[in-house]
Scaffold this motif. Structure first.
Motif, PDB file in Angstrom:
ATOM      1  N   TYR A 316       0.834  -1.203   0.000  1.00 58.78           N
ATOM      2  CA  TYR A 316       0.000   0.000   0.000  1.00 58.78           C
ATOM      3  C   TYR A 316       0.868   1.252   0.000  1.00 58.78           C
ATOM      4  O   TYR A 316       1.659   1.466   0.919  1.00 58.78           O
ATOM      5  N   ALA A 325      -2.108   6.334  -2.450  1.00 56.56           N
ATOM      6  CA  ALA A 325      -3.049   5.221  -2.616  1.00 56.56           C
ATOM      7  C   ALA A 325      -4.401   5.489  -1.975  1.00 56.56           C
ATOM      8  O   ALA A 325      -5.322   4.688  -2.134  1.00 56.56           O
ATOM      9  N   PRO A 332      -8.793   3.578   0.516  1.00 54.96           N
ATOM     10  CA  PRO A 332      -8.182   3.421  -0.812  1.00 54.96           C
ATOM     11  C   PRO A 332      -8.921   4.152  -1.918  1.00 54.96           C
ATOM     12  O   PRO A 332     -10.152   4.148  -1.978  1.00 54.96           O
ATOM     13  N   GLN A 335      -6.006   3.573  -7.104  1.00 54.33           N
ATOM     14  CA  GLN A 335      -4.690   2.958  -6.970  1.00 54.33           C
ATOM     15  C   GLN A 335      -4.645   2.026  -5.771  1.00 54.33           C
ATOM     16  O   GLN A 335      -4.155   0.893  -5.856  1.00 54.33           O
ATOM     17  N   GLY A 336      -5.162   2.485  -4.644  1.00 56.38           N
ATOM     18  CA  GLY A 336      -5.147   1.674  -3.438  1.00 56.38           C
ATOM     19  C   GLY A 336      -5.942   0.399  -3.570  1.00 56.38           C
ATOM     20  O   GLY A 336      -5.560  -0.652  -3.035  1.00 56.38           O
ATOM     21  N   GLU A 339      -3.807  -2.066  -5.287  1.00 61.39           N
ATOM     22  CA  GLU A 339      -2.672  -2.499  -4.468  1.00 61.39           C
ATOM     23  C   GLU A 339      -3.110  -3.491  -3.390  1.00 61.39           C
ATOM     24  O   GLU A 339      -2.397  -4.456  -3.105  1.00 61.39           O
TER      25      GLU A 339
END
Length: 458
Positions: A316, A325, A332, A335-336, A339
């Motif tokens: 993360y 993120a 999130p 992007q988070g 991840e």
């Protein structure tokens, strides 16, 4: 149950009934067994006459017998070869946990049943995809049948309006908010429809602590009968429950024990806790908890019920001073979501043999759309002037500005609100002011400003 230990369904309706969480028992179909009997030819004993036969008859009979024997041996060899090959493939398919092995299209497989137990990070926020969706996509891409199970299907829906007093436009009614199709369960509009049927269920609640779930996890395991329990909990115990790392680890052990009591063969993927933007000494306690969790997890595994670590924090992109993120320093963003799903897929692939490879992170993460508010209106009264606007699906809040007519907008005067109005009580009779508003979806994702709306105090 690993990927190589998938089970055939008892009937063609099992997928749909189990997806709805029925209480029936899942059974395994026995593999079909082919019974082979040697079809031996009967020798023509009439060819013998008083123990003698002519040489020409003897030679002819030997030729025929040799030919028949050859054909019989050939047929037997082919049948045995096919049987052994099929049996070897079947045994290999059902017992070998090969991450790269594809599913046979002609076998009806009971989907893996996955229960996600989490907090706000897993429940997600209105209009988001959630990491659960990205993990569900990974299962589909790897040709692994899966059904996510649990008592909930929605993200956290934003309230229609937090204001009181003056009535405001209501673009969504209570039926739309609470009904079975509540804005597609609160997810991004482009999620696949199949996800809403087989992937959106979960046991994740905003603000949830491990301590709050210990006494109720058994009931969830009994009702939904998961094969895998994916756990994303612990942050709130440390952050808001003010628990020390040792206590938080002990709570996680008790949580796993309660779940295992109801299902001795349950498999666990336990995430550690991510770092977030600076909040007191939380970063120190988070690091201590993660270290103690890593040491404890191998001790919790049992034969047939392994417990494996998910390196959430390591995957993360979030820390005390920079958190790309997250949309707000912890929850999130797009992007988070990728991840977190990547972290879980690594554990499922490497430790449980599921899939062909872990989820690959995209080169560019998809952008999130933040719509500009519509329905801007002025509601004047003797006490105040109210500037209001319509609800924006997925907006975390709004930024609103006011200025005297003709004066430049003062950017540092932006007023963040989760309500859909701004009351201008400072305006005096006959004065004119302008207002504008924009949606706030993440710290770096905001809509365009609305055009300036003029208000004159009566």
């Amino acid at each position: 149950m690993g990927f190589g230990e998938q089970r055939t369904s008892l009937d063609s309706n099992d997928h749909d009934t189990m997806e709805l969480g029925e209480q029936g028992t899942r059974l395994l179909d026995d593999h079909e067994r082919l019974d082979f009997a040697d079809n031996e030819q009967d020798l023509d004993h009439n060819a013998f006459s008083n123990g003698k036969f002519k040489e020409t008859q003897r030679i002819g009979w030997l030729k025929r017998n040799r030919r028949d024997s050859y054909l019989r041996d050939l047929v037997v060899a082919v049948v045995v070869g096919v049987l052994c090959g099929a049996l070897g493939y079947t045994v290999g398919f059902w017992t070998e946990r090969s991450p790269g092995r594809a599913l046979r299209p002609d076998v009806n497989i009971v989907p893996l049943r996955v229960l996600v137990a989490g907090d706000s990070i897993s429940q997600g926020l209105e209009s988001m995809h959630t990491w659960r969706y990205r993990l569900w996509e990974w299962f589909q891409a790897n040709n692994v049948p899966v059904t996510f199970v649990g008592p909930f299907r929605q993200t956290r829906l934003q309230p229609l309006d937090l204001s009181v007093g003056v009535p405001l436009p209501a673009p969504r009614n209570s039926d739309e908010l609470n009904g079975p199709n509540a804005m597609d369960h609160g997810y991004a509009f482009d999620v696949e429809p199949e996800f809403l049927r087989t992937g959106s269920a979960h046991f994740s609640i905003w603000g949830r602590e491990v301590a709050q779930n210990i006494d109720i996890i058994s009931r969830q395991i009994q009702e939904y009968r998961p094969d895998y329990l994916l756990i994303e909990l612990g942050f709130n115990d440390l952050a808001w429950g003010s628990r020390q790392p040792d206590e938080a680890v002990l709570l996680m052990e008790q949580f796993i024990g309660k779940a295992r009591e109801m299902s001795p063969e349950l498999r666990f993927a336990v995430a550690n806790v991510p770092q977030r933007s600076k909040v007191g000494d939380l970063d120190i306690r988070t690091g201590q908890y993660n270290e103690k969790l890593r040491e404890a997890i191998p001790k919790w595994s049992r034969p047939g019920s392994p417990v494996e670590l998910v390196e959430f924090m390591e995957a993360y992109s979030c820390g005390q001073t920079n958190c790309p993120a997250a949309l707000d320093g912890i929850h999130p963003n797009s992007q988070g979501e990728f991840e977190i799903a990547h972290a879980f897929s690594k554990t499922l692939y490497h430790n449980f043999g599921i899939g062909q490879q872990p989820l690959a992170l995209p080169v560019e993460f998809p952008n999130r759309t933040c719509a500009t508010p519509a329905g801007v209106a002025i509601y004047p009264s003797q006490e105040r002037t109210r500037f209001a606007w319509d609800f924006v699906y997925g907006a975390y809040g709004y930024e609103v500005q006011a200025r005297q007519e003709g004066v430049a907008w003062v950017m540092d005067a932006a007023n963040f609100t989760q309500e859909r109005h701004l009351d201008a009580s400072w305006m005096s009779e006959g004065t004119a002011s302008e207002f504008r508003v924009r949606s706030y979806c993440e710290s770096t994702v905001k809509s365009a400003w609305t055009n300036a709306t003029l208000a004159i105090m009566p």
